[in-house]
Scaffold this active site. Structure first.
Site, PDB file in Angstrom:
ATOM      1  N   GLY A  88     -60.276  18.484 -22.794  1.00 54.32           N
ATOM      2  CA  GLY A  88     -60.982  18.652 -21.532  1.00 54.32           C
ATOM      3  C   GLY A  88     -61.751  19.952 -21.539  1.00 54.32           C
ATOM      4  O   GLY A  88     -61.572  20.806 -22.407  1.00 54.32           O
ATOM      5  N   GLY A  90     -63.463  22.882 -18.604  1.00 57.95           N
ATOM      6  CA  GLY A  90     -63.587  23.270 -17.211  1.00 57.95           C
ATOM      7  C   GLY A  90     -64.185  24.650 -17.084  1.00 57.95           C
ATOM      8  O   GLY A  90     -64.758  25.196 -18.029  1.00 57.95           O
ATOM      9  N   GLY A  91     -64.031  25.222 -15.894  1.00 57.63           N
ATOM     10  CA  GLY A  91     -64.681  26.483 -15.581  1.00 57.63           C
ATOM     11  C   GLY A  91     -64.211  27.646 -16.428  1.00 57.63           C
ATOM     12  O   GLY A  91     -64.952  28.600 -16.631  1.00 57.63           O
ATOM     13  N   GLU A 165     -46.988  23.705 -25.157  1.00 59.80           N
ATOM     14  CA  GLU A 165     -46.577  22.425 -25.726  1.00 59.80           C
ATOM     15  C   GLU A 165     -47.400  21.313 -25.096  1.00 59.80           C
ATOM     16  O   GLU A 165     -47.813  21.391 -23.937  1.00 59.80           O
ATOM     17  CB  GLU A 165     -45.093  22.180 -25.492  1.00 59.80           C
ATOM     18  CG  GLU A 165     -44.685  21.992 -24.046  1.00 59.80           C
ATOM     19  CD  GLU A 165     -43.232  21.617 -23.902  1.00 59.80           C
ATOM     20  OE1 GLU A 165     -42.779  20.735 -24.655  1.00 59.80           O
ATOM     21  OE2 GLU A 165     -42.550  22.192 -23.040  1.00 59.80           O
ATOM     22  N   ASP A 210     -45.485  24.858  -4.153  1.00 59.65           N
ATOM     23  CA  ASP A 210     -46.287  23.648  -4.030  1.00 59.65           C
ATOM     24  C   ASP A 210     -45.671  22.501  -4.818  1.00 59.65           C
ATOM     25  O   ASP A 210     -46.362  21.757  -5.496  1.00 59.65           O
ATOM     26  CB  ASP A 210     -47.712  23.925  -4.522  1.00 59.65           C
ATOM     27  CG  ASP A 210     -48.703  22.884  -4.020  1.00 59.65           C
ATOM     28  OD1 ASP A 210     -48.382  22.198  -3.024  1.00 59.65           O
ATOM     29  OD2 ASP A 210     -49.782  22.751  -4.609  1.00 59.65           O
ATOM     30  N   PRO A 213     -45.162  15.446  -5.800  1.00 56.74           N
ATOM     31  CA  PRO A 213     -45.120  14.437  -6.877  1.00 56.74           C
ATOM     32  C   PRO A 213     -46.179  14.628  -7.951  1.00 56.74           C
ATOM     33  O   PRO A 213     -45.947  14.292  -9.106  1.00 56.74           O
ATOM     34  CB  PRO A 213     -45.318  13.121  -6.114  1.00 56.74           C
ATOM     35  CG  PRO A 213     -44.752  13.391  -4.763  1.00 56.74           C
ATOM     36  CD  PRO A 213     -45.131  14.811  -4.464  1.00 56.74           C
TER      37      PRO A 213
END
Length: 833
Positions: A88, A90-91, A165, A210, A213
């Protein structure tokens, strides 16, 4: 006034040679931030995996999404790892799938996720330091049931990278969305594993805050808790994960969080109960609905536990007690679960570590990666003791992570929520306290204003109508605060001359001129005499890199501008349409970050990346000379401010301190005091107009107020959460009655500082679409100018007359007779405009 740099959300990190890209703001929640998945599987929301601080990433040939091939410019090896592909981007950088090289015994053949920081960020030393620090936080957590941070590498001549990992699997949210509630054995494994992970997290001195799920991964090796302090993880866009995001943290929030009270590790225990309820029933513990409804139920109602496994229900009930002092610790939860029955006994080493106590000086040595794996759980030979084991004192949550809901917003939630549900008959009952006394107009106005706050997230127009009505009933503090929050944005005049992030703003003492600075290397000069029709006077393009700050002299005849090009330029504003460059000051051994004139205009203070502040004689602005160097700080000095009498200078530094200096003799400045209460970069300092108080703002999300009557011994008078994450600027109003703070949450917060102690919130100013980097008051205290990463400067009015005019200009913001009767039953209807 005076702004800044580190951030990265809109490119404000360092002055690259080319304009930086603008990454998704969500990917910048933390400097070790999350990366979004790539590939078709990521778009479908299936098969995500994660490591702490990464958010979802995928795998190749596993259950996760397919990896992308390496680009031509990508490295093929980093340290001990061979890179196999891209997971991936990202910023903050790129995440690669790697495998330990066979010639390195420690990680031979092991799959890892390797996050390589962007080149422009890697050039910023303070960012590298933050990156290392936040990675180290994650390494403090004992590694069972969490994703292990294997190392952070910061080569002197290369880009830093983080190795964790590789975890392959779906989140708990995705699993329940796809397959429904977990079976009893799987549910018990999740309950035990998450309790064990919380014990490790709390043992490292952290609070997750926070737990939900989407922050639990169900890997082949068992459940793993992620996002425990390094970054926000981003869920793939399944329908259910979007629903969790819509409801947000309140769906699993503890009552003390909903009330804005101090939060400890007990809040994580409460969230554990909600998570187990969701996993076992497929439903949220307090039902569905908008945020205010969720918060009211969290505070006032019991969780919905119908359908939860009988063996787990009593443990969940204890975990979700309203009083945090009566909840079990995470360690006690674990021991209760171990003794619950078959299928819940984990790895004996995990039990040994948990029983050893929460306070572990270092994580236990790991001999295998399979702790918390389903295969590690077997029927115990006998029930484990569930006796109480000391867990140490509660761990206080950082102030920046407390919810926006303070006690005033929650105390009267019943009234507005029931009103929204059209159960008007219950409103008087919900608000009574056993007395038949008719409330005063002031009490009614305060109650209606609080009702407006309670429905603001779910119905902004109703909140605006209630705010205006409350003010018309009586202009009490709560009503004026609600009025500002509802209408300040509508009064704003937008100055859009910058083509990149606006970083600094200042207003001349006569209120006629405004100067703004930006990442486009420009200084914009405006005539704002007519606030509704500002006129651009000049654009100064002399600097060769980002301009960070502009400061007017007290008489308004000089302007000082500072830049990443290491220079300070002094400008003659005799004709503001044609500013004349008078001199260039060179002296800092690094970027110049801030500037401020002394009250008599004879001395200019500057701060820099070379860890110093400097004083300059500008009596003759064509020939400025250095007076002294203030060099007590151990990291860059971000901001400087003179006291109103000019005898004191305050400095704010990335070394987490603010300092006070006696500069009565600017050639021989004398250090007076170091303020060491903040826990992260101190980003801003400001004196009150009477010079008796100093405000500081920091990257710990707090603002603090200090009594400096004796500047050698500053005394703390208030500390309060002023932003969800980082405070970028603080400023007292010229009349000394209000403190404004701005930062990461794109909002300006206003605080009443007329009385000693913690200041009450008196409204917010919204409207910017990105971080607010700087603010400045107009001399009449009725308006605030703000500079933002959204490229704009806004002048927002907060005076009552301007707000009423904005409200009455919009008929949709005026309450009707029917709405009045529905929401305000104890005062006769009156037209609001």
């Amino acid at each position: 006034m005076r702004r800044k740099r580190e951030t990265g959300n809109a490119g404000t990190v360092a002055p690259p040679s080319a304009s930086p890209a603008r990454p998704d703001p969500a990917s910048e929640a933390n400097p070790v931030g999350p990366e979004t998945p790539s590939g078709p599987a990521a778009r479908s929301g299936r098969g995500t995996s994660s490591a702490p601080g990464f958010g979802p990433v995928g795998g190749s040939g596993l259950t996760g999404p397919s990896i992308e091939p390496l680009d031509s410019g990508d490295p093929t090896e980093l340290g001990q790892f061979t890179l196999l592909g891209r997971l991936g981007e990202g910023g903050m950088g790129t995440v690669f799938l790697g495998r330990g090289r066979p010639d390195v015994a420690e990680h031979a053949g092991r799959l890892v996720a390797v996050k390589v920081i962007r080149p422009d960020l890697a050039r910023v030393p303070e960012f590298r330091a933050r990156f290392r620090r936040e990675a180290d936080i994650a390494r403090r957590v004992a590694r069972f049931c969490t994703a292990e941070v294997l190392g952070v590498v910061d080569p002197p001549d290369g880009r830093p990278y983080l190795v964790t990992e590789y975890i392959d699997g779906l989140t708990l949210a995705q699993t329940v969305a796809a397959d429904g509630p977990l079976r009893s054995a799987d549910l018990e494994r999740v309950a035990v594993s998450v309790a064990a992970a919380l014990t490790a997290i709390h043992g490292a001195g952290l609070v997750h805050r926070d737990l939900k799920p989407s922050n639990v991964l169900l890997s082949a090796l068992g459940p793993r808790v992620i996002d425990f302090g390094i970054a926000r993880a981003l869920d793939a866009p399944t329908m259910l994960s979007q629903e969790i995001q819509r409801i947000g943290t309140p769906a699993f929030m503890a009552p003390e969080q909903a009330n804005g009270e101090p939060v400890t590790a007990a809040a994580d225990v409460f969230a554990w109960g909600g998570l187990v309820t969701y996993a076992g029933t497929g439903s949220f513990p307090f039902g569905d609905g908008p945020t205010p409804v969720q918060l009211y139920r969290v505070v006032h109602r019991e969780p919905l536990l119908d359908g939860l496994a009988p063996a787990l229900r009593p443990i969940v009930e204890e975990a979700m007690r309203k009083d945090p002092a009566t909840r079990p610790s995470a360690q006690e939860l674990f021991l209760r679960l171990v003794g619950m029955g078959p299928t819940t006994h984990p790895d004996p080493e995990v039990t040994r570590v948990i029983r050893a106590g929460v306070s572990m000086p270092a994580p236990p040595q790991r001999t295998d990666p399979d702790r918390c794996a389903p295969g590690q759980m077997s029927a115990p030979g006998g029930s484990a003791s569930s006796g109480s084991v000391g867990a140490g004192p509660p761990v206080d949550l950082s102030a920046r992570d407390r919810g926006r809901w303070n006690w005033r917003r929650v105390a009267l939630l019943a009234a507005p929520l029931l009103a929204v549900l059209l159960i008007a008959a219950l409103i008087p009952f919900a608000l009574t306290t056993g007395s038949d006394r008719r409330p005063s107009r002031e009490e009614t106005a305060a109650r209606v204003a609080l009702a407006a706050e309670a429905v603001r997230n779910s119905d902004a127009n109703l909140a605006a109508r209630l705010s205006l009505a409350a003010y018309r009933i009586s202009p009490v503090r709560e009503a004026r605060a609600a009025l500002r929050t509802s209408f300040a944005a509508a009064t704003a005049t937008v100055l859009d001359g910058h083509t990149q992030s606006a970083l600094g703003v200042d207003i001349s003492r006569d209120g006629r001129l405004l100067a703004s600075t930006g990442a486009d290397n420009l200084v914009q000069l405006w005539d704002i005499s007519a606030r509704s029709h500002p006129v651009k006077l000049a654009t100064l393009a002399r600097h060769t890199s980002w301009t960070l700050d502009a400061a007017f002299s007290p008489d308004g005849r000089l302007l000082a501008t500072v830049s990443y090009d290491r220079s300070v330029i002094l400008w003659d504003l005799g004709d503001p349409r044609h500013p004349v460059e008078l001199s260039v000051i060179l002296g800092h051994n690094g970027w110049v970050l801030d500037a401020a004139f002394s009250p008599d205009g004879k001395v200019l203070a500057t701060s820099g990346y070379d860890n110093t502040a400097r004083l300059w004689d500008v009596t003759d602005p064509r020939r400025p000379s250095q007076l002294s160097v203030l060099d007590r700080h151990t990291s860059w000095v971000n901001e400087v401010a003179f006291s109103p009498n000019g005898h004191l200078l305050a400095t704010a530094s990335a070394d987490r301190t603010a300092r006070l200096w006696d500069v009565t003799d600017p050639r021989r400045p004398r250090p007076l005091a170091a303020i060491t209460a903040h826990t992260d970069y101190v980003w801003a300092v400001a004196f009150s107009p009477d010079g008796r108080r100093l405000a500081t703002g920091a990257y710990d999300g707090t603002a603090r107020i200090w009594d400096i009557t004796n500047p050698s011994r500053p005394a703390a008078t208030a500390s309060f959460p002023a932003d969800e994450k980082w405070v970028f600027d603080v400023a007292f109003s010229p009349d000394g009655r209000t403190l404004a703070t701005a930062g990461w949450d794109t909002t300006v917060h206003l605080w009443d500082v007329t009385e000693p102690g913690r200041p009450p919130a008196i409204g917010t100013i919204t409207g910017h679409g990105d971080w607010v980097q700087a603010l400045a008051w107009t001399p009449d205290s009725h308006s605030i100018a703000t500079a933002s990463d959204d490229y704009t400067v806004r002048i927002s009015r907060i005076g009552d007359a301007d707000l009423i005019a904005a409200a009455c200009a919009d008929p949709s913001k005026q309450i009707t007779d029917a709405e009045w009767q529905r929401h305000i039953s104890d005062v006769p209807y009156q037209p609001v405009c």
